[in-house]
Design a protein around this motif. Structure first.
Motif, mmCIF file in Angstrom:
data_model
loop_
_atom_site.group_PDB
_atom_site.id
_atom_site.type_symbol
_atom_site.label_atom_id
_atom_site.label_comp_id
_atom_site.label_asym_id
_atom_site.label_seq_id
_atom_site.Cartn_x
_atom_site.Cartn_y
_atom_site.Cartn_z
ATOM 1 N N ILE A 80 10.793 20.660 19.092
ATOM 2 C CA ILE A 80 9.933 21.358 20.046
ATOM 3 C C ILE A 80 10.548 22.724 20.358
ATOM 4 O O ILE A 80 11.734 22.962 20.123
ATOM 5 C CB ILE A 80 9.733 20.559 21.346
ATOM 6 N N SER A 81 9.744 23.619 20.891
ATOM 7 C CA SER A 81 10.245 24.934 21.306
ATOM 8 C C SER A 81 10.731 24.859 22.747
ATOM 9 O O SER A 81 10.226 24.086 23.564
ATOM 10 C CB SER A 81 9.151 25.989 21.164
ATOM 11 N N GLY A 82 11.734 25.697 23.064
ATOM 12 C CA GLY A 82 12.288 25.755 24.416
ATOM 13 C C GLY A 82 11.984 27.076 25.087
ATOM 14 O O GLY A 82 11.233 27.906 24.555
ATOM 15 N N ASN A 83 12.575 27.305 26.242
ATOM 16 C CA ASN A 83 12.298 28.532 26.985
ATOM 17 C C ASN A 83 12.880 29.772 26.305
ATOM 18 O O ASN A 83 12.416 30.888 26.527
ATOM 19 C CB ASN A 83 12.812 28.430 28.422
ATOM 20 N N HIS A 84 13.900 29.615 25.466
ATOM 21 C CA HIS A 84 14.444 30.755 24.728
ATOM 22 C C HIS A 84 13.608 31.088 23.493
ATOM 23 O O HIS A 84 13.754 32.169 22.928
ATOM 24 C CB HIS A 84 15.888 30.456 24.282
ATOM 25 N N ASP A 85 12.798 30.146 23.056
ATOM 26 C CA ASP A 85 12.067 30.299 21.801
ATOM 27 C C ASP A 85 10.719 30.983 22.001
ATOM 28 O O ASP A 85 10.135 30.932 23.081
ATOM 29 C CB ASP A 85 11.794 28.926 21.167
ATOM 30 N N LYS A 98 5.325 19.278 7.494
ATOM 31 C CA LYS A 98 5.000 17.862 7.633
ATOM 32 C C LYS A 98 5.187 17.099 6.325
ATOM 33 O O LYS A 98 5.543 15.925 6.328
ATOM 34 C CB LYS A 98 3.552 17.688 8.113
ATOM 35 N N ASP A 99 4.946 17.766 5.214
ATOM 36 C CA ASP A 99 5.094 17.127 3.906
ATOM 37 C C ASP A 99 6.538 16.707 3.639
ATOM 38 O O ASP A 99 6.799 15.856 2.783
ATOM 39 C CB ASP A 99 4.615 18.057 2.790
ATOM 40 N N ASN A 100 7.471 17.336 4.357
ATOM 41 C CA ASN A 100 8.887 16.984 4.219
ATOM 42 C C ASN A 100 9.410 16.237 5.449
ATOM 43 O O ASN A 100 10.609 16.212 5.711
ATOM 44 C CB ASN A 100 9.721 18.244 3.993
ATOM 45 N N ASN A 101 8.478 15.629 6.204
ATOM 46 C CA ASN A 101 8.830 14.824 7.379
ATOM 47 C C ASN A 101 9.484 15.640 8.492
ATOM 48 O O ASN A 101 10.266 15.098 9.285
ATOM 49 C CB ASN A 101 9.762 13.662 6.999
ATOM 50 N N ILE A 102 9.185 16.933 8.552
ATOM 51 C CA ILE A 102 9.669 17.766 9.649
ATOM 52 C C ILE A 102 8.466 18.098 10.528
ATOM 53 O O ILE A 102 7.528 18.759 10.090
ATOM 54 C CB ILE A 102 10.342 19.043 9.127
ATOM 55 N N PHE A 103 8.501 17.605 11.754
ATOM 56 C CA PHE A 103 7.355 17.715 12.658
ATOM 57 C C PHE A 103 7.709 18.663 13.802
ATOM 58 O O PHE A 103 8.613 18.395 14.601
ATOM 59 C CB PHE A 103 6.985 16.338 13.205
ATOM 60 N N ILE A 104 7.000 19.781 13.878
ATOM 61 C CA ILE A 104 7.273 20.814 14.882
ATOM 62 C C ILE A 104 6.111 20.864 15.861
ATOM 63 O O ILE A 104 4.944 20.881 15.459
ATOM 64 C CB ILE A 104 7.467 22.179 14.210
ATOM 65 N N SER A 105 6.436 20.893 17.152
ATOM 66 C CA SER A 105 5.382 20.925 18.161
ATOM 67 C C SER A 105 4.550 22.192 18.006
ATOM 68 O O SER A 105 5.093 23.292 17.880
ATOM 69 C CB SER A 105 5.980 20.874 19.567
ATOM 70 N N PRO A 106 3.228 22.064 18.024
ATOM 71 C CA PRO A 106 2.375 23.262 17.987
ATOM 72 C C PRO A 106 2.428 23.987 19.324
ATOM 73 O O PRO A 106 2.990 23.478 20.310
ATOM 74 C CB PRO A 106 0.986 22.681 17.723
ATOM 75 N N ILE A 107 1.856 25.177 19.368
ATOM 76 C CA ILE A 107 1.736 25.890 20.643
ATOM 77 C C ILE A 107 0.903 25.032 21.585
ATOM 78 O O ILE A 107 -0.121 24.474 21.190
ATOM 79 C CB ILE A 107 1.065 27.257 20.412
ATOM 80 N N TYR A 108 1.339 24.908 22.828
ATOM 81 C CA TYR A 108 0.643 24.032 23.774
ATOM 82 C C TYR A 108 -0.806 24.474 23.954
ATOM 83 O O TYR A 108 -1.096 25.633 24.237
ATOM 84 C CB TYR A 108 1.357 24.016 25.124
ATOM 85 N N ASP A 109 -1.730 23.520 23.779
ATOM 86 C CA ASP A 109 -3.161 23.812 23.884
ATOM 87 C C ASP A 109 -3.889 22.808 24.772
ATOM 88 O O ASP A 109 -5.091 22.590 24.624
ATOM 89 C CB ASP A 109 -3.801 23.822 22.491
ATOM 90 N N GLY A 110 -3.136 22.222 25.709
ATOM 91 C CA GLY A 110 -3.735 21.226 26.594
ATOM 92 C C GLY A 110 -3.522 19.805 26.109
ATOM 93 O O GLY A 110 -3.848 18.860 26.820
ATOM 94 N N LYS A 111 -2.984 19.667 24.908
ATOM 95 C CA LYS A 111 -2.716 18.344 24.351
ATOM 96 C C LYS A 111 -1.249 18.239 23.963
ATOM 97 O O LYS A 111 -0.597 19.249 23.678
ATOM 98 C CB LYS A 111 -3.593 18.091 23.121
ATOM 99 N N ILE A 112 -0.746 17.020 23.945
ATOM 100 C CA ILE A 112 0.624 16.772 23.507
ATOM 101 C C ILE A 112 0.562 16.010 22.188
ATOM 102 O O ILE A 112 0.039 14.896 22.134
ATOM 103 C CB ILE A 112 1.413 15.965 24.564
#
Length: 377
Positions: A80-85, A98-112
């Protein structure tokens, strides 16, 4: 399932003019080795991947090396991204990763977003909540009262429908009430960024980032894992560790730590110039460590830092502690947690100027203005 909890990598960080690039590469190799030795099944990185929202080319290269190394182990990695990111920069290429099993949080859009893994005991759900501010959440839920970080996180979490029969993990990056801080962290004056730990009670584990000292909040299932390196001399006496969860079944969580060693430790030294340059006092030490040196000589030593660097090349700070410096009046500081809020200070000023208190309407307007000002920082 065994899960590694990391946070606050701060890739690209410079400290007192020294690049920590090689230190960060060194510690990452250790983490990879620990992951292999401990047979880790998944890795969580709870924010502050980079030290700055616009990372340097070197920091981006380092992140690329990190991701490539983790992908080669074929482990699911949750980031996930932090306050410095910059959430946009961290999330770049997320769909491809995702194809390599690396899951990064998207920009917050009202959903988690969440990802579910399975083992012989069933599902384990990972919920990815990047660092959020009240204004961000309010833009998606205009009918909700959201004037504080606590309310923002509460509203965001309400959108999750947890299955109480499955293992549920939240990865988040916020300042949770009850935690303690050190000098290398950015905490908002007045504590308006506080989030109540009680909001997380429905999760089986909350992997927190933001604070640099390893610690639990309320109980062991709400935890800051801390940084992998020391980022201020207030952390000089800390041990840095990797947090590992052993989570075989629902309600059967155990947590342990693996100690890390440094390319350069961060230490404080104090003594006279003669003592610090006496060979018998330093020959059995790692003189390449990052050092804060306090000289006790009554007279200033000419060109002291350069002379000392012939023995200790990585001096980051040099100060004096003697009779002369002790007579210098110091400004007294107050624990940041006890400072008055901006609203309290304005109320006191208004009363002194007008001999009356603010009315409710004025307070509401002020709270909105203060919140907007802090969020723009």
């Amino acid at each position: 399932m065994k899960i590694m909890h990391l946070s606050d990598l701060h890739l690209g960080k410079n400290l007192n003019g020294f690049s920590l690039y090689e230190d960060q590469r060194h510690i990452h190799k250790q983490i990879l080795q620990i992951a292999k030795e401990e047979a880790i099944d998944a890795v969580m990185i709870a924010g502050d991947v980079f030290d700055k929202s616009v990372p340097t080319n070197q920091a981006i290269q380092l992140f690329d090396e990190f991701l490539t190394s983790w992908a080669e182990l074929h482990l699911p990695v949750f980031i996930i991204s932090g306050n410095h990111d910059s959430a946009q920069r961290v999330a770049f290429g997320a769909n491809l990763f995702k194809d390599n099993n690396i899951f990064i949080s998207p920009i917050y859009d009202g959903k988690i977003s969440h990802i579910t893994l399975k083992d012989e005991h069933g599902n384990i759900n990972f919920y990815l909540l990047p660092f959020i501010k009240p204004a961000i959440v309010r833009s998606y839920f205009p009918d909700e009262e959201i004037t504080s970080y606590n309310q923002a996180v509460k509203v965001a979490l309400k959108q999750i429908s947890l299955n109480p029969n499955e293992r549920n993990i939240l990865i988040a990056h916020q300042f949770v009430t009850g935690a303690y801080t050190c000098d290398s962290e950015e905490i908002i004056v007045g504590g308006i960024d506080n989030v109540d730990a009680q909001l997380f009670q429905d999760f089986d584990y909350v992997a927190l980032g933001h604070l640099h000292t390893p610690q639990n909040v309320l109980n062991e299932k709400i935890r800051y894992c801390g940084t992998l390196l020391k980022y201020s001399f207030s952390e000089a006496n800390q041990e840095k560790t990797v947090t590992i969860l052993n989570f075989p079944q629902k309600n059967k969580l155990t947590i342990y730590e693996k100690k890390l060693s440094f390319l350069h430790d961060m230490r404080k030294l104090k003594g006279s110039y003669a003592e610090l340059t006496l060979k018998s006092n330093y020959e059995q030490t790692n003189t390449d460590d990052y050092l804060a040196i306090t000289l006790t000589d009554e007279e200033d030593i000419p060109d002291a830092i350069n002379r000392l660097r012939s023995i200790y090349p990585n001096i980051m700070q040099l100060t004096y502690d003697n009779l002369r410096t002790k007579t210098v009046q110091n400004i007294e500081t107050t624990d940041i947690a006890n400072l008055k809020t901006p609203l309290n200070l304005f109320e006191e000023l208004y009363y002194k100027q007008n001999n009356q208190n603010l009315n409710d309407n004025q307070i509401d307007i002020l709270q909105e203005l203060i919140q907007d000002i802090w969020e723009e920082k």
